[in-house]
Design a protein around this motif. Sequence first.
Motif, PDB file in Angstrom:
ATOM      1  N   PHE A 146      33.779  42.831  43.712  1.00 56.84           N
ATOM      2  CA  PHE A 146      33.836  42.125  42.428  1.00 56.84           C
ATOM      3  C   PHE A 146      35.180  42.437  41.770  1.00 56.84           C
ATOM      4  N   PRO A 147      35.928  41.423  41.330  1.00 58.24           N
ATOM      5  CA  PRO A 147      37.256  41.669  40.746  1.00 58.24           C
ATOM      6  C   PRO A 147      37.178  42.390  39.399  1.00 58.24           C
ATOM      7  N   ASP A 148      37.918  43.476  39.288  1.00 59.33           N
ATOM      8  CA  ASP A 148      37.974  44.215  38.025  1.00 59.33           C
ATOM      9  C   ASP A 148      39.183  43.709  37.244  1.00 59.33           C
ATOM     10  N   TYR A 149      38.968  42.689  36.438  1.00 58.27           N
ATOM     11  CA  TYR A 149      40.068  42.072  35.716  1.00 58.27           C
ATOM     12  C   TYR A 149      40.680  42.999  34.663  1.00 58.27           C
ATOM     13  N   TYR A 150      39.901  43.928  34.179  1.00 61.50           N
ATOM     14  CA  TYR A 150      40.452  44.888  33.217  1.00 61.50           C
ATOM     15  C   TYR A 150      41.460  45.801  33.909  1.00 61.50           C
ATOM     16  N   ARG A 154      34.055  32.686  28.446  1.00 62.25           N
ATOM     17  CA  ARG A 154      34.233  33.138  29.826  1.00 62.25           C
ATOM     18  C   ARG A 154      34.152  34.658  29.917  1.00 62.25           C
ATOM     19  N   ARG A 155      34.718  35.331  28.922  1.00 62.29           N
ATOM     20  CA  ARG A 155      34.689  36.793  28.939  1.00 62.29           C
ATOM     21  C   ARG A 155      33.263  37.321  28.822  1.00 62.29           C
ATOM     22  N   LYS A 156      32.467  36.696  27.984  1.00 63.25           N
ATOM     23  CA  LYS A 156      31.077  37.127  27.817  1.00 63.25           C
ATOM     24  C   LYS A 156      30.303  36.980  29.120  1.00 63.25           C
ATOM     25  N   GLU A 157      30.493  35.853  29.799  1.00 62.20           N
ATOM     26  CA  GLU A 157      29.817  35.619  31.073  1.00 62.20           C
ATOM     27  C   GLU A 157      30.291  36.633  32.121  1.00 62.20           C
ATOM     28  N   TYR A 158      31.589  36.858  32.143  1.00 63.36           N
ATOM     29  CA  TYR A 158      32.148  37.809  33.100  1.00 63.36           C
ATOM     30  C   TYR A 158      31.639  39.221  32.823  1.00 63.36           C
ATOM     31  N   ASP A 159      31.624  39.615  31.556  1.00 58.81           N
ATOM     32  CA  ASP A 159      31.181  40.969  31.191  1.00 58.81           C
ATOM     33  C   ASP A 159      29.730  41.222  31.579  1.00 58.81           C
ATOM     34  N   SER A 160      28.913  40.175  31.558  1.00 61.25           N
ATOM     35  CA  SER A 160      27.518  40.334  31.970  1.00 61.25           C
ATOM     36  C   SER A 160      27.441  40.737  33.434  1.00 61.25           C
ATOM     37  N   LEU A 161      28.259  40.096  34.251  1.00 62.59           N
ATOM     38  CA  LEU A 161      28.309  40.450  35.667  1.00 62.59           C
ATOM     39  C   LEU A 161      28.978  41.807  35.868  1.00 62.59           C
ATOM     40  N   TYR A 162      30.039  42.039  35.104  1.00 64.62           N
ATOM     41  CA  TYR A 162      30.811  43.277  35.213  1.00 64.62           C
ATOM     42  C   TYR A 162      29.922  44.501  34.964  1.00 64.62           C
ATOM     43  N   SER A 163      29.063  44.414  33.948  1.00 64.85           N
ATOM     44  CA  SER A 163      28.197  45.536  33.584  1.00 64.85           C
ATOM     45  C   SER A 163      27.117  45.795  34.628  1.00 64.85           C
ATOM     46  N   THR A 197      31.928  51.296  42.420  1.00 68.01           N
ATOM     47  CA  THR A 197      32.365  51.109  43.803  1.00 68.01           C
ATOM     48  C   THR A 197      32.390  49.635  44.199  1.00 68.01           C
ATOM     49  N   ASP A 198      31.680  48.790  43.443  1.00 67.95           N
ATOM     50  CA  ASP A 198      31.674  47.353  43.737  1.00 67.95           C
ATOM     51  C   ASP A 198      32.903  46.647  43.182  1.00 67.95           C
ATOM     52  N   LYS A 199      33.568  47.278  42.220  1.00 68.32           N
ATOM     53  CA  LYS A 199      34.686  46.637  41.529  1.00 68.32           C
ATOM     54  C   LYS A 199      36.004  46.936  42.241  1.00 68.32           C
ATOM     55  N   SER A 200      36.898  45.949  42.210  1.00 62.25           N
ATOM     56  CA  SER A 200      38.164  46.102  42.914  1.00 62.25           C
ATOM     57  C   SER A 200      39.285  45.358  42.193  1.00 62.25           C
ATOM     58  N   ALA A 201      40.493  45.926  42.272  1.00 60.32           N
ATOM     59  CA  ALA A 201      41.678  45.274  41.712  1.00 60.32           C
ATOM     60  C   ALA A 201      42.440  44.506  42.790  1.00 60.32           C
ATOM     61  N   ASP A 202      41.842  44.402  43.966  1.00 57.86           N
ATOM     62  CA  ASP A 202      42.446  43.664  45.077  1.00 57.86           C
ATOM     63  C   ASP A 202      42.477  42.174  44.726  1.00 57.86           C
ATOM     64  N   PRO A 203      43.641  41.508  44.847  1.00 58.32           N
ATOM     65  CA  PRO A 203      43.727  40.077  44.544  1.00 58.32           C
ATOM     66  C   PRO A 203      42.719  39.220  45.316  1.00 58.32           C
ATOM     67  N   ALA A 233      39.705  39.878  45.948  1.00 64.14           N
ATOM     68  CA  ALA A 233      38.416  39.907  45.262  1.00 64.14           C
ATOM     69  C   ALA A 233      38.348  38.808  44.211  1.00 64.14           C
ATOM     70  N   SER A 234      39.465  38.514  43.584  1.00 57.27           N
ATOM     71  CA  SER A 234      39.508  37.459  42.574  1.00 57.27           C
ATOM     72  C   SER A 234      39.313  36.095  43.218  1.00 57.27           C
ATOM     73  N   SER A 235      39.913  35.898  44.370  1.00 59.16           N
ATOM     74  CA  SER A 235      39.763  34.633  45.080  1.00 59.16           C
ATOM     75  C   SER A 235      38.300  34.389  45.436  1.00 59.16           C
ATOM     76  N   ASN A 236      37.630  35.407  45.935  1.00 59.53           N
ATOM     77  CA  ASN A 236      36.219  35.289  46.291  1.00 59.53           C
ATOM     78  C   ASN A 236      35.355  35.032  45.060  1.00 59.53           C
ATOM     79  N   PHE A 237      35.722  35.660  43.945  1.00 57.63           N
ATOM     80  CA  PHE A 237      34.962  35.503  42.705  1.00 57.63           C
ATOM     81  C   PHE A 237      34.951  34.052  42.245  1.00 57.63           C
ATOM     82  N   PHE A 238      36.115  33.413  42.251  1.00 58.13           N
ATOM     83  CA  PHE A 238      36.177  32.020  41.806  1.00 58.13           C
ATOM     84  C   PHE A 238      35.452  31.095  42.767  1.00 58.13           C
ATOM     85  N   HIS A 239      35.450  31.447  44.020  1.00 56.38           N
ATOM     86  CA  HIS A 239      34.720  30.634  45.001  1.00 56.38           C
ATOM     87  C   HIS A 239      33.212  30.711  44.756  1.00 56.38           C
ATOM     88  N   GLN A 240      32.736  31.891  44.377  1.00 56.18           N
ATOM     89  CA  GLN A 240      31.293  32.106  44.210  1.00 56.18           C
ATOM     90  C   GLN A 240      30.772  31.781  42.817  1.00 56.18           C
TER      91      GLN A 240
END
Length: 215
Positions: A4-8, A68-77, A82-88, A90-97
């Motif tokens: 999961f992309p850690d946008y923060y 968008r931030r509220k929706e993202y934060d729900s998933l983020y929490s 260990t599921d979160k990643s700053a790997d680019p 991960a962001s590509s997969n996030f938008f696909h899903q």
Amino acid sequence: MSAFPDYYSILGIQKSASSEEIKQAYRKESLRTHPDRLTKATNAEKKSATEKFQAVADAYYVLSDPIRRKEYDSLYSSKSQTDKSADPKASSNFFHQFASMFGNAGTGNTSRDNGHEQRPDAQNVFADVFDELLRPEVERHTPWWSYLGTVCGGGVGFIVANVPGLVLGAFTGNRIGAVRDAKGKSVAAVFGELGATQKAEILRALAMKVLGSAL
């Protein structure tokens, strides 16, 4: 399951960051990762920079909008650290899903495919956020019609009234050309048409204004 992309983390900010802090973080990270500043990079280096630049744009696109931030934060929490990643990637997969989770909260900076929202256009996001700083730099580098107007106006003026006519005609032609330069294209479109060297110069100038140092 993909990371999961850690946008923060991608923007280098806290989860409690304000909208202004998010914008400033985006400005800094987009300048650091902008692929157009790498004029002598290899194809592999360019590809890596492009992926990072896109992920930074993704992060800003999601976190800069309250819905968008509220929706993202729900998933983020709901994700473990260990599921979160700053790997680019991960962001590509996030938008696909999860593209559909954003509904109709788009800003015009995304493309759409069969009614589903896609990833934001990184260059348009960059141009929008930097519009105030980017516009004078772009206009300074693209006076094509001003130059053409000067030459043509000067030529006509010289034919009509010799040297005085040349001066007046050149000035008039330059001003008419300047009007053409300033109309009809967005900052993003003009910036995209510049050569690699010119883009790099503009990015260095922006870096001096935003970061206080050249990239």
